[in-house]
Design an enzyme around this catalytic site. Structure first.
Site, PDB file in Angstrom:
ATOM      1  N   ASN A   1      48.781  77.279  50.094  1.00  0.00           N
ATOM      2  CA  ASN A   1      49.181  76.455  51.234  1.00  0.00           C
ATOM      3  C   ASN A   1      50.703  76.387  51.306  1.00  0.00           C
ATOM      4  O   ASN A   1      51.399  76.972  50.491  1.00  0.00           O
ATOM      5  CB  ASN A   1      48.541  75.067  51.139  1.00  0.00           C
ATOM      6  CG  ASN A   1      48.920  74.362  49.860  1.00  0.00           C
ATOM      7  OD1 ASN A   1      50.094  74.177  49.563  1.00  0.00           O
ATOM      8  ND2 ASN A   1      47.924  73.998  49.082  1.00  0.00           N
TER       9      ASN A   1
ATOM     10  N   ASP B   1      41.191  72.454  48.558  1.00  0.00           N
ATOM     11  CA  ASP B   1      39.883  71.783  48.588  1.00  0.00           C
ATOM     12  C   ASP B   1      38.756  72.762  48.256  1.00  0.00           C
ATOM     13  O   ASP B   1      37.684  72.370  47.826  1.00  0.00           O
ATOM     14  CB  ASP B   1      39.635  71.187  49.982  1.00  0.00           C
ATOM     15  CG  ASP B   1      40.598  70.056  50.291  1.00  0.00           C
ATOM     16  OD1 ASP B   1      40.965  69.326  49.350  1.00  0.00           O
ATOM     17  OD2 ASP B   1      41.023  69.914  51.457  1.00  0.00           O
TER      18      ASP B   1
ATOM     19  N   LYS C   1      41.050  94.816  42.562  1.00  0.00           N
ATOM     20  CA  LYS C   1      41.628  94.600  43.889  1.00  0.00           C
ATOM     21  C   LYS C   1      40.639  95.021  44.982  1.00  0.00           C
ATOM     22  O   LYS C   1      40.083  96.120  44.915  1.00  0.00           O
ATOM     23  CB  LYS C   1      42.922  95.408  44.027  1.00  0.00           C
ATOM     24  CG  LYS C   1      43.611  95.151  45.345  1.00  0.00           C
ATOM     25  CD  LYS C   1      44.812  96.035  45.536  1.00  0.00           C
ATOM     26  CE  LYS C   1      45.277  95.914  46.979  1.00  0.00           C
ATOM     27  NZ  LYS C   1      46.115  97.013  47.388  1.00  0.00           N
TER      28      LYS C   1
ATOM     29  N   PHE D   1      48.867  61.194  48.184  1.00  0.00           N
ATOM     30  CA  PHE D   1      49.429  61.633  49.460  1.00  0.00           C
ATOM     31  C   PHE D   1      48.312  62.157  50.331  1.00  0.00           C
ATOM     32  O   PHE D   1      47.359  62.767  49.840  1.00  0.00           O
ATOM     33  CB  PHE D   1      50.472  62.739  49.236  1.00  0.00           C
ATOM     34  CG  PHE D   1      51.826  62.190  48.873  1.00  0.00           C
ATOM     35  CD1 PHE D   1      52.030  61.579  47.646  1.00  0.00           C
ATOM     36  CD2 PHE D   1      52.880  62.265  49.763  1.00  0.00           C
ATOM     37  CE1 PHE D   1      53.264  61.039  47.317  1.00  0.00           C
ATOM     38  CE2 PHE D   1      54.114  61.742  49.452  1.00  0.00           C
ATOM     39  CZ  PHE D   1      54.311  61.125  48.226  1.00  0.00           C
TER      40      PHE D   1
ATOM     41  N   LYS E   1      41.462  57.152  52.621  1.00  0.00           N
ATOM     42  CA  LYS E   1      41.708  57.802  51.331  1.00  0.00           C
ATOM     43  C   LYS E   1      41.973  56.762  50.244  1.00  0.00           C
ATOM     44  O   LYS E   1      41.504  56.889  49.117  1.00  0.00           O
ATOM     45  CB  LYS E   1      42.900  58.761  51.466  1.00  0.00           C
ATOM     46  CG  LYS E   1      43.010  59.768  50.338  1.00  0.00           C
ATOM     47  CD  LYS E   1      43.909  60.927  50.711  1.00  0.00           C
ATOM     48  CE  LYS E   1      43.997  61.928  49.568  1.00  0.00           C
ATOM     49  NZ  LYS E   1      44.753  63.112  49.885  1.00  0.00           N
TER      50      LYS E   1
ATOM     51  N   LYS F   1      39.471  56.866  47.153  1.00  0.00           N
ATOM     52  CA  LYS F   1      40.009  57.392  45.874  1.00  0.00           C
ATOM     53  C   LYS F   1      40.384  56.280  44.904  1.00  0.00           C
ATOM     54  O   LYS F   1      40.865  56.543  43.829  1.00  0.00           O
ATOM     55  CB  LYS F   1      41.245  58.267  46.145  1.00  0.00           C
ATOM     56  CG  LYS F   1      41.089  59.292  47.259  1.00  0.00           C
ATOM     57  CD  LYS F   1      40.281  60.489  46.816  1.00  0.00           C
ATOM     58  CE  LYS F   1      39.780  61.290  47.997  1.00  0.00           C
ATOM     59  NZ  LYS F   1      40.479  62.499  48.299  1.00  0.00           N
TER      60      LYS F   1
END
Ligand code: FMN
Length: 405
Positions: free
Chosen positions: A214, A283, A293, A328, A342, A346
């Protein structure tokens, strides 16, 4: 409570006659970039052969101190360092180290050293044989015993054409250690507390050459590590992908995948009082990464993904109520709503909801906007603040939650 870098105190940079003196200008610029404007310099007579008073005067806006007996500035070897935020000798020659260790006060710098009431840091830099010489080893050992922060030189290619220990570390690292030593002396609300900062992105292997990753740069995690450490905490960093350089004073564990991050976090969190999960964790991960490969062909490629373990949730289920957990939430829409959800799901103490997918906030940006949601129900929006300012603000909120001052 407001927390900040303590930029008002005077930083005194001593420069002795070593070849690395040319790098000292870079160290001063780096400190200035971080907001330190009250910088004075002391130049030894031999230091002035390597970098001129004109250069130092131009970059600091203040005439360097060179002569203890200079008319009009007599006794400034005392007033300059009583008080001061720190006296940092960059570079420190073998000769200057020896003088400090033996208490010889025969020029401005060595006299100011004896007079200094603030913390002192030396960055020894010299030929490897000079550095390894028993006299230098003895002198540096003595300085450490005397409470001086000694910044070990790097090993590498030296100006004299040889290889070995003696290179002055890069400017950013020297600047890190100067501000850290100064802030340790000042203390802060987190003195005696341990903070684990988890930062950056993860990279999930598809095959031996490809990953799913990401856009996290690690900037926010870096800023948080700095803020908590400069406010007195012992900070450890676990970092995945991203381009930032983490502060030199924080022990750093590098990981790549979400599962490696989970293992590292669970191991290190046991010791921490506060865990800050600023990482962008995958995730999903490829269910069956290829051993070889994957070759290109004309067909569409379908990748089977399986969910990863939710690290913040795992921490919440283990440590809610016993450690402070900061998480975050990077969201493209409904930032506050998702942050609130959240926080509950959490079992975190504070969620920083971050707007991503816009140019002036989120991954890689210097600034951030979003909402802080705390376990006491407070919702505090923030609008395009610099990540370093936000980090100090988050640290202040945590200090208030823990009733630290
Ligand atoms: C070109 C050159 C480079 C030098 N580089 C270093 C050095 O990197 N480290 C060091 O300890 N001494 C170095 N020296 C020797 C010091 O300049 C010498 O010991 C001097 O007395 C140091 O004075 P000061 O500590 O008062 O500045 C160098 C000398 C020369 C001529």
């Amino acid at each position: 409570m407001k927390l900040n870098r303590s930029t008002v105190q005077r930083i005194v940079i001593g420069i002795s006659g070593g070849i690395a003196a040319y790098k000292t200008v870079g160290v001063i610029r780096e400190l200035q970039k971080r907001g330190y404007r009250n910088i004075e310099t002391i130049l030894t007579a031999n230091g002035a052969r390597f970098v001129t008073p004109v250069t130092l005067g131009a970059i600091t806006g203040k005439v360097p101190y060179t002569d203890t007996f200079e008319s009009g500035r007599a006794l400034s070897h005392i007033s300059l360092v009583q008080p001061c935020g720190i006296l940092a000798v960059v570079p420190a020659t073998a000769n200057t180290v020896a003088k400090f260790s033996g208490g010889i006060a025969d020029d401005f710098l060595s006299t100011a050293y004896l007079a200094c009431t603030g913390p002192v840091l030396v960055a020894p830099s010299m030929n490897a044989e000079m550095y390894r010489h028993p006299v230098t080893v003895r002198n540096l050992t003595q300085l450490k015993k005397d409470g001086v922060h000694v910044l070990d030189p790097d090993a590498g290619y030296l100006a004299c054409g040889t290889e070995g220990p003696g290179r002055m570390p890069d400017s950013e690292i020297v600047a890190d250690m100067i501000e850290y030593a100064m802030h340790r002396h000042i203390g802060g609300p987190f003195s005696g507390k341990k903070v684990l900062v988890v930062s950056g992105g993860t990279a999930e292997p598809v095959d031996p050459v490809r990953t799913l990753t990401n856009r996290s740069s690690g900037r926010m995690g870096k800023a948080l590590a700095e803020a908590f450490a400069l406010a007195g905490a012992e900070v450890e960093v676990i970092a995945g992908t991203g381009t930032v350089r983490y502060p030199a004073y924080c022990p750093l564990t590098r990981i790549e995948t979400a599962s490696q991050m989970l293992d590292a976090v669970l191991e290190k969190a046991t010791e921490a009082d506060i865990v800050v999960m600023a990482a962008a964790v995958a995730d999903y991960t490829p269910a069956k990464p290829e051993d070889e490969k994957k070759k290109k062909d004309k067909n569409d490629l379908k990748l089977e993904l399986k969910p990863t373990v939710d690290i913040l949730k795992t921490l919440g289920s283990r440590y809610a109520g016993s450690k402070i957990l900061v998480g975050f939430a990077a969201e493209t829409s409904n930032v506050t709503e998702y942050a609130k959800k959240k926080l509950t799901e959490k079992k975190a103490d504070l969620i920083v909801g971050n707007q991503v997918g816009v140019p002036d906030s989120g991954f890689g940006a210097e600034k951030s906007r979003g909402t802080l949601v705390s376990r006491d129900g407070t919702v505090e929006p923030f609008n395009t603040v610099r990540k370093d300012e936000l980090a100090f603000h988050i640290a202040a909120k945590v200090a208030a939650m823990m009733e630290l001052n």
